[in-house]
Design a protein around this motif. Structure first.
Motif, short mmCIF file in Angstrom:
data_model
loop_
_atom_site.label_atom_id
_atom_site.label_comp_id
_atom_site.label_asym_id
_atom_site.label_seq_id
_atom_site.Cartn_x
_atom_site.Cartn_y
_atom_site.Cartn_z
N ILE A 1 0.71 8.55 -8.08
CA ILE A 1 -0.07 7.55 -7.36
C ILE A 1 0.89 6.86 -6.40
O ILE A 1 1.88 6.28 -6.82
N HIS A 2 0.59 6.96 -5.12
CA HIS A 2 1.53 6.55 -4.07
C HIS A 2 1.08 5.25 -3.39
O HIS A 2 0.17 5.27 -2.57
N PHE A 3 1.72 4.15 -3.78
CA PHE A 3 1.47 2.85 -3.16
C PHE A 3 2.56 2.46 -2.15
O PHE A 3 2.30 1.66 -1.26
N ALA A 4 3.78 2.97 -2.35
CA ALA A 4 4.93 2.49 -1.58
C ALA A 4 4.67 2.60 -0.07
O ALA A 4 4.25 3.64 0.43
N GLY A 5 4.91 1.50 0.64
CA GLY A 5 4.71 1.50 2.09
C GLY A 5 4.66 0.10 2.63
O GLY A 5 4.62 -0.89 1.89
N SER A 6 4.64 0.00 3.96
CA SER A 6 4.57 -1.29 4.65
C SER A 6 3.12 -1.59 4.99
O SER A 6 2.36 -0.69 5.37
N ILE A 7 2.73 -2.87 4.90
CA ILE A 7 1.30 -3.19 4.97
C ILE A 7 0.92 -4.29 5.96
O ILE A 7 -0.25 -4.58 6.11
N LEU A 8 1.88 -4.91 6.64
CA LEU A 8 1.55 -6.04 7.52
C LEU A 8 1.14 -5.53 8.90
O LEU A 8 1.94 -4.98 9.64
N VAL A 9 -0.13 -5.71 9.23
CA VAL A 9 -0.67 -5.18 10.48
C VAL A 9 0.08 -5.73 11.68
O VAL A 9 0.49 -4.98 12.59
N GLU A 10 0.29 -7.05 11.73
CA GLU A 10 0.93 -7.66 12.88
C GLU A 10 2.34 -7.11 13.08
O GLU A 10 2.77 -6.84 14.20
N ARG A 11 3.08 -6.93 11.98
CA ARG A 11 4.44 -6.41 12.09
C ARG A 11 4.44 -4.96 12.54
O ARG A 11 5.36 -4.51 13.21
N SER A 12 3.40 -4.22 12.16
CA SER A 12 3.34 -2.82 12.60
C SER A 12 3.23 -2.72 14.11
O SER A 12 3.70 -1.74 14.72
N VAL A 13 2.62 -3.72 14.73
CA VAL A 13 2.48 -3.72 16.19
C VAL A 13 3.83 -3.97 16.87
O VAL A 13 4.16 -3.34 17.88
N SER A 14 4.62 -4.86 16.29
CA SER A 14 5.93 -5.18 16.89
C SER A 14 7.02 -4.22 16.46
O SER A 14 8.03 -4.07 17.16
N GLU A 15 6.84 -3.55 15.32
CA GLU A 15 7.85 -2.62 14.81
C GLU A 15 7.20 -1.28 14.45
O GLU A 15 7.24 -0.83 13.29
N PRO A 16 6.59 -0.60 15.41
CA PRO A 16 5.83 0.62 15.08
C PRO A 16 6.67 1.73 14.46
O PRO A 16 6.22 2.40 13.53
#
Length: 340
Positions: A75-90
Motif C-alpha cells: 500500500i503506497h502512501f509515500a509522497g508529497s501532497i501540498l498543491v500550492e507547493r507543487s506549483v512552485s516546486e514542480p
C-alpha cells in the motif's frame, strides 16, 4: 482470513497511512511500515508494528524489506501532497511522487508482488463541472500534484498490462477527522485543509480562518466539497486489500461519501461542535478552485462492499477538534511535539 505474509505500507507514519495501519492491524494483518519521516511521525505508528526508516524509492532498501518481511502486497502512501507547493516546486513533486513510485514499482515487479494499492487523488480530474464525479470523467489535472498522481496511475495501468500486477488506485476527495480513539490525527506545521485549520482556531493555535470566495454558483456562494472521515478511508484500503486477495481485477475508485458540504456549512458545524463563533474573514477566490467537487461513490461501494461508519459532518469535526486539543495538551505537558 488474513494472509500470513506481510503488507508493506509506505508512508505509514503519515496522516492517512497511520490510520490505515491501525485498521490493518486491527484486522490481524502482518505489517511493515517504510517511512523516511520527512512528512511522517514515528510516534503515531504502533510500537508493535515493524518499522523501517527509509525512502520508498531506495530500491536496495525496498528489496531487503520485501524479502526480509516476506511481503506479498504493498500500500503506497509515500509522497508529497501540498498543491500550492507543487506549483512552485514542480520538479520536486515529480521526483517524490513519480520517480519514487517508478522505482518502487520496478522493485515490486522484480519480486513478483502482484497486489498494489495506490493513494491517488480527486485532483486528477481538475476543474470539472460534472457532479457527482464518476471515475470515467476525463482527467485534466490543473496542478503538478494532480499530474504526478495521474502519471503514477498510468504507470500502474501499464505495469498491470505487462507484468500481471493487480492494483486498486483510490482517488481521495477531502479527507478530514481523526482516529476516534485518539491514536492518530493530522499533524504538520503547514495546514491547508479547512477542517484542520478550523480545528486549530478552536484549539487556539491559529488566530483566524478565511472563506476564499463567497460568490460561487452554489446554494450559499461558497465552495462545496465531499468530506470523508479518515478512518472510513482507512477501512476502504483494508477492503481494497481483501478484494485483491480474493482475486479482484484492477480498479480505480473514488473515495468520498457522495454528498458535499459548503465551506460555510462546515464552519457552522465547527461552531456548533465548539460552542462558540469562529468569525471567519472574507477573502478573494483562490485560482483554480472549482465550485463543487463531490464523488460518485457507487463503484467503491459495489466493488468493495464498503460502507462508511462516520458519515456525519459533526462526527468528523468533533474528532478533528478533539485531536487538535490533545496536541495542545501534549505540547503543554512535554514542552514540544514532533510534527509531520
Amino acid at each position: 482470513m488474513a494472509s500470513e505474509k506481510a503488507t508493506l505500507v509506505t508512508g505509514g507514519a503519515g496522516y492517512i497511512g497511520s490510520h490505515t495501519v491501525l485498521a490493518l492491524q486491527q484486522a490481524g494483518r502482518r505489517l511493515v511500515v517504510l517511512d523516511d519521516l520527512s512528512a511522517g511521525t514515528r510516534g503515531i505508528v504502533p510500537d508493535d508494528v515493524a518499522f523501517v526508516h527509509g525512502n520508498a524509492g531506495d530500491q536496495a532498501l525496498v528489496a531487503s524489506v520485501l524479502q526480509g518481511y516476506d511481503v506479498d502486497s504493498v500500500i503506497h502512501f509515500a509522497g508529497s501532497i501540498l498543491v500550492e507547493r507543487s506549483v512552485s516546486e514542480p520538479l520536486a513533486y515529480y521526483e517524490n511522487n513519480v520517480a519514487v513510485s517508478r522505482n518502487l514499482l520496478e522493485t515490486c515487479a522484480s519480486h513478483e508482488i502482484d497486489r498494489f494499492i495506490f493513494s491517488s487523488t480527486a485532483a486528477v480530474y481538475g476543474a470539472v463541472t460534472v457532479s457527482p464525479i464518476p471515475e470515467d470523467t476525463e482527467t485534466r489535472p490543473i496542478n503538478p500534484y494532480g499530474s504526478s498522481k495521474l502519471v503514477t496511475e498510468w504507470m500502474l495501468r501499464d505495469l498491470a498490462a505487462a507484468a500481471g500486477l493487480r492494483f486498486v488506485a483510490l482517488r481521495y476527495f477531502n479527507v478530514a477527522g481523526a482516529d476516534p480513539g485518539g491514536r492518530s490525527g493530522q499533524l504538520g506545521p503547514v495546514a491547508t485543509h479547512l477542517v484542520k485549520i478550523a480545528s486549530q482556531v478552536v484549539a487556539g493555535t491559529r488566530k483566524s480562518i478565511a472563506i476564499f470566495g463567497d460568490d460561487y454558483d452554489t446554494p450559499d456562494g461558497t465552495c462545496v466539497r465531499d468530506y470523508i472521515h479518515v478512518s472510513d478511508l482507512a477501512s476502504a484500503h483494508l477492503a481494497a486489500l481483501d478484494y485483491l486477495d480474493a482475486g479482484g481485477e484492477s480498479q480505480i475508485l473514488n473515495c468520498g461519501y457522495g454528498h458535499g458540504y459548503s465551506v460555510r456549512e462546515v464552519l457552522q458545524a465547527v461552531e456548533r461542535c465548539a460552542g462558540r463563533p469562529l468569525n471567519p474573514d472574507r477573502a478573494p477566490r483562490r485560482p483554480g478552485d472549482p465550485p463543487i467537487l463531490v464523488a460518485d461513490t457507487s463503484a467503491l461501494q459495489k466493488t468493495l462492499s464498503w460502507q462508511p461508519r462516520y458519515d456525519d459532518i459533526d462526527v468528523i469535526i468533533s474528532s478533528a477538534i478533539d485531536w487538535e486539543l490533545s496536541l495542545g495538551r501534549g505540547a503543554a505537558a512535554n514542552g514540544s511535539r514532533a510534527h509531520a
